[in-house]
Write a protein that holds these residues in place. Structure first.
Motif, PDB file in Angstrom:
ATOM      1  N   LEU A 178      11.091  39.959  66.292  1.00 40.07           N
ATOM      2  CA  LEU A 178      10.943  40.879  65.168  1.00 40.07           C
ATOM      3  C   LEU A 178      11.359  42.297  65.530  1.00 40.07           C
ATOM      4  O   LEU A 178      11.942  43.009  64.718  1.00 40.07           O
ATOM      5  N   LEU A 179      11.101  42.708  66.753  1.00 40.75           N
ATOM      6  CA  LEU A 179      11.444  44.059  67.185  1.00 40.75           C
ATOM      7  C   LEU A 179      12.934  44.348  67.045  1.00 40.75           C
ATOM      8  O   LEU A 179      13.328  45.463  66.736  1.00 40.75           O
ATOM      9  N   PRO A 182      15.167  48.578  64.583  1.00 43.95           N
ATOM     10  CA  PRO A 182      15.729  49.443  65.624  1.00 43.95           C
ATOM     11  C   PRO A 182      15.023  50.790  65.751  1.00 43.95           C
ATOM     12  O   PRO A 182      14.950  51.345  66.835  1.00 43.95           O
ATOM     13  N   ALA A 183      14.478  51.311  64.675  1.00 47.47           N
ATOM     14  CA  ALA A 183      13.787  52.596  64.749  1.00 47.47           C
ATOM     15  C   ALA A 183      12.554  52.506  65.646  1.00 47.47           C
ATOM     16  O   ALA A 183      12.234  53.455  66.360  1.00 47.47           O
ATOM     17  N   VAL A 184      11.901  51.354  65.641  1.00 48.60           N
ATOM     18  CA  VAL A 184      10.709  51.177  66.478  1.00 48.60           C
ATOM     19  C   VAL A 184      11.109  51.162  67.948  1.00 48.60           C
ATOM     20  O   VAL A 184      10.401  51.705  68.803  1.00 48.60           O
ATOM     21  N   GLN A 185      12.236  50.585  68.260  1.00 45.24           N
ATOM     22  CA  GLN A 185      12.691  50.506  69.645  1.00 45.24           C
ATOM     23  C   GLN A 185      12.905  51.880  70.260  1.00 45.24           C
ATOM     24  O   GLN A 185      12.746  52.065  71.461  1.00 45.24           O
TER      25      GLN A 185
END
Length: 78
Positions: free
Chosen positions: A2-3, A7-10
């Motif tokens: 899911l990650l 991409p913003a979370v990464q």
């Protein structure tokens, strides 16, 4: 994973990721509080807790051991 779809979370700093985890956990807790528990899951949890109460020295695991087993299983899934 899911990650990979987020991409913003990464790109978040570790501190921001911890805040996100906390927000997600709280949001999940709110959602679960508003939905009824699955009777089969409740029965399983009650049975396991009763077993633990009857034999705490043989049926329980310290948290660090339980987390180590979960981490090992996660490595096996990859």
């Amino acid at each position: 994973m899911l990650l990979e779809k987020l991409p913003a979370v990464q790109s978040l700093a570790p501190e921001e990721k911890w805040l996100l985890i906390d927000e997600l956990w709280r949001d999940l807790a709110r959602q679960l509080e508003s939905s009824p528990a699955d009777a089969q899951t409740v029965a399983l949890l009650e049975a396991r807790f009763a077993e633990y109460l009857a034999n705490p020295e043989t049926t329980g695991s310290p948290a660090d051991e339980a987390f180590a087993r979960l981490a090992e299983r996660k490595r096996q899934w990859k």
